[in-house]
Design an enzyme around this catalytic site. Sequence first.
Site, PDB file in Angstrom:
ATOM      1  CD  GLU A  63      -2.702  -0.721   2.624  1.00  0.00           C
ATOM      2  OE1 GLU A  63      -2.788   0.218   3.409  1.00  0.00           O
ATOM      3  OE2 GLU A  63      -3.581  -1.503   2.947  1.00  0.00           O
ATOM      4  CB  ALA A  64       2.648   3.520  -1.004  1.00  0.00           C
TER       5      ALA A  64
END
Lengths: 341, 341
Positions: free
Chosen positions: A308-309
């Site tokens: 998800e970064a």
Amino acid sequence: MNDIRSFASFSDLRAALSVLPGPDAPAAEAAQAREPQLTKPPGSLGRLEQIAEWLATWQGRHPASLDNVCVRVFAGNHGVVAKGVSAYPAEVTVQMVGNFEAGGAAINQLCKAAGAELKVAALDLDQPTADFTEGPAMAEDEFLAAFNVGMASVPDDCDLLGIGEMGIGNTSAAAAICLALYGGEATDWTGPGTGVSGDALNAKARIVAEGVHRHEDAGGDGLEILRRLGGRELAAMAGAIVAARLNRVPLLLDGYVTSAAAAALHAAQPSALDHCLAAHVSAEPAHRQLLVKLGKPALLDFGMRLGEASGAALAIGLVRSALACHTGMATFAEAGVSDKD
Amino acid sequence: MNDIRSFASFSDLRAALSVLPGPDAPAAEAAQAREPQLTKPPGSLGRLEQIAEWLATWQGRHPASLDNVCVRVFAGNHGVVAKGVSAYPAEVTVQMVGNFEAGGAAINQLCKAAGAELKVAALDLDQPTADFTEGPAMAEDEFLAAFNVGMASVPDDCDLLGIGEMGIGNTSAAAAICLALYGGEATDWTGPGTGVSGDALNAKARIVAEGVHRHEDAGGDGLEILRRLGGRELAAMAGAIVAARLNRVPLLLDGYVTSAAAAALHAAQPSALDHCLAAHVSAEPAHRQLLVKLGKPALLDFGMRLGEASGAALAIGLVRSALACHTGMATFAEAGVSDKD
């Protein structure tokens, strides 16, 4: 802004990779000239000093700025999930995209804390890529379409970009890419992902090995490996990395899957990641050795394995702090502080 | 707020260390109960999850809050500087305090970036402590006065405290404390500080050894070791650690000198640092082994060696991110996301 917005063919992309812009020497020199004047012993801010120089070098200006910090998350679905490689069902990918859009995921909270703008690109989630044990994950046009979504996601005025992904099954794709690029055993590159273990983990490694064996004829061609074993979100991340380079945007890589997409570009052009830092080293065991292959020591070692970064977003505050010190500190002369000896 | 504001004697202080408040079990349990409901694989936020639980446990409430984050820097001067242990002259301590007050130092920029309130306490800079190779650095009343300044520096409503120091010569004091507490060779604990090397570094280690030998009769008594070999800023940091514990304020330790002051407390009472995290591991070589002795893995490994609470301030953003995830994320039920398997 560079006027390249998309690529129509692999050969156009290959040509662009061979002429990527390099570091900005005047900006780097300006940062290097200021640093020793600041009121601290030389080198005493360690990695913060390196980050400040990196930011100027790849923004191509000194002082650098961080007014527009962007995070981009790319989501894709994977045909190989039918083989049972993940602890979660494939529908979680679209559910999590909904969670991103509703503001309920970790990345939403991390971007808010970091002062970063978040956008999520869901890439044909209802059409998973082909199972890579049976054929190439993507046709060339599918690959380029996803790559170009990543290219287009990078705004002209972005000062720093963090990238990451969501895709049930994509640690299998990452493991296959790494095995194809670097060799070794499938178990060297295959980890628990969202949480498989025991027999399921052994089965996952066998599927990874089977996929790589199936596509041996790709040789060491990074782009072909990414097309055949990757997924749309990995292709899009590669596109975002290239667009960031063309637009002079320093980039923070997230975890194992992001680094695997980056590694494919690195295989195609060894300088392609020079504007990127590894935000963190993931708990996914193979990430540490992958970062060694890429020559990128991580900023954070927090045992995270969410994707998800999340690691990229967490590192933004460190980059902000580096810039704040470099631009805001008084010099010895300004402060009337005695220099060394 | 606990009603203990200062200590009038060593025996009062020793008595307080024996009855420090422990972790808040209900707050810890509430954090542990929420974490697995959040929309992510269990454990996938790694250290961020641990930090969120730590914050609730030592604030004694769930949800925790970070409305008032404070950084305190304590400055002192050291008689042992006359022996030539530092690369900088002693007047730099007062000059740097001026730089802190004018907003030009690294810590000013880092606190601004972290949203933290900074206060600096300059402790009798015109009266350096005695040279510890010739006698105790501080008399008991001098030690307690400095300790109580640290106690008083912790506001009632502080949600998170970062502490650090400035004091030309104080890595020699830190090295002497560690050598007295843990044994080994003086060279094991003596490093370049602001930048001494070669013969000057060897001489620094000899002075450290000489000081520890001079005070052998302190035995393993942490408070006596801190009084005889430390300095006012180290005594004040110990006071801030104790006040934070009494007031339920989680605390971020900065680098080598801060950790050495903390180590003296730890020797006096092994549970005294349970509310503290090590913000970073410094480039000062002995810091790594000191953190092993304290059982505190660092949050950051950035090669910093500035002091000034710079590492503590840099870590505040990580704590904010941990809390943001823990409190802001949707649960599986709220988001309609399928849980594992």
